[in-house]
Design a protein around this motif. Sequence first.
Motif, PDB file in Angstrom:
ATOM      1  N   PRO A 175       4.698  11.326 -16.575  1.00  0.00           N
ATOM      2  CA  PRO A 175       3.404  11.796 -16.075  1.00  0.00           C
ATOM      3  C   PRO A 175       3.497  12.313 -14.646  1.00  0.00           C
ATOM      4  N   GLN A 188       2.516   5.432 -14.559  1.00  0.00           N
ATOM      5  CA  GLN A 188       1.434   6.351 -14.192  1.00  0.00           C
ATOM      6  C   GLN A 188       0.811   5.924 -12.886  1.00  0.00           C
ATOM      7  N   ALA A 214       6.419   3.159 -20.606  1.00  0.00           N
ATOM      8  CA  ALA A 214       6.746   3.906 -19.390  1.00  0.00           C
ATOM      9  C   ALA A 214       8.201   4.384 -19.382  1.00  0.00           C
ATOM     10  N   ASN A 256       3.805  10.007 -21.322  1.00  0.00           N
ATOM     11  CA  ASN A 256       5.074  10.701 -21.450  1.00  0.00           C
ATOM     12  C   ASN A 256       4.978  11.765 -22.533  1.00  0.00           C
ATOM     13  N   GLY A 259       3.621  10.109 -11.128  1.00  0.00           N
ATOM     14  CA  GLY A 259       4.027   8.751 -11.478  1.00  0.00           C
ATOM     15  C   GLY A 259       5.049   8.173 -10.513  1.00  0.00           C
TER      16      GLY A 259
END
Length: 131
Positions: free
Chosen positions: A24, A130, A72, A2, A27
């Motif tokens: 990303p 990701q 995430a 990120n 993702g």
Amino acid sequence: MNMPLTPSSIAAPFGAYSHGVMGPSGGQIIVTSGQLGLAPDGTCPEGVKAQAEQCFANIDAILAAAGAGRDAVIRISAFVTRREDFPVYMAVRDAWLAEVAVKPASTLIIVTGFTREEFKVEVEVTAVKQG
């Protein structure tokens, strides 16, 4: 990975969050429903701190089910029922994010209540795993 988005043309965040976060490329998006302070057995602890901790524990379980972790998370939206509960909620959120390098975007809103009177806080997140 990120990427935080905090342009120098706006005021810096006044807490442990980023103004924006770009996930990303390629993702997979993970979106949670709002999590209440409900334990697996359906009980609800008293107090904002315990309920917020349970909200984030529930979010950890959802992220793990998707094969992702706290790093995430790109956005947190939280709701509390009293202005006085901001510092308590924020301390729990900040502890949950302590090891996360890029802090997610974050919004905290005061609401008049939830579906049951004992609920004091609700938290939802958006994450990008990701690919």
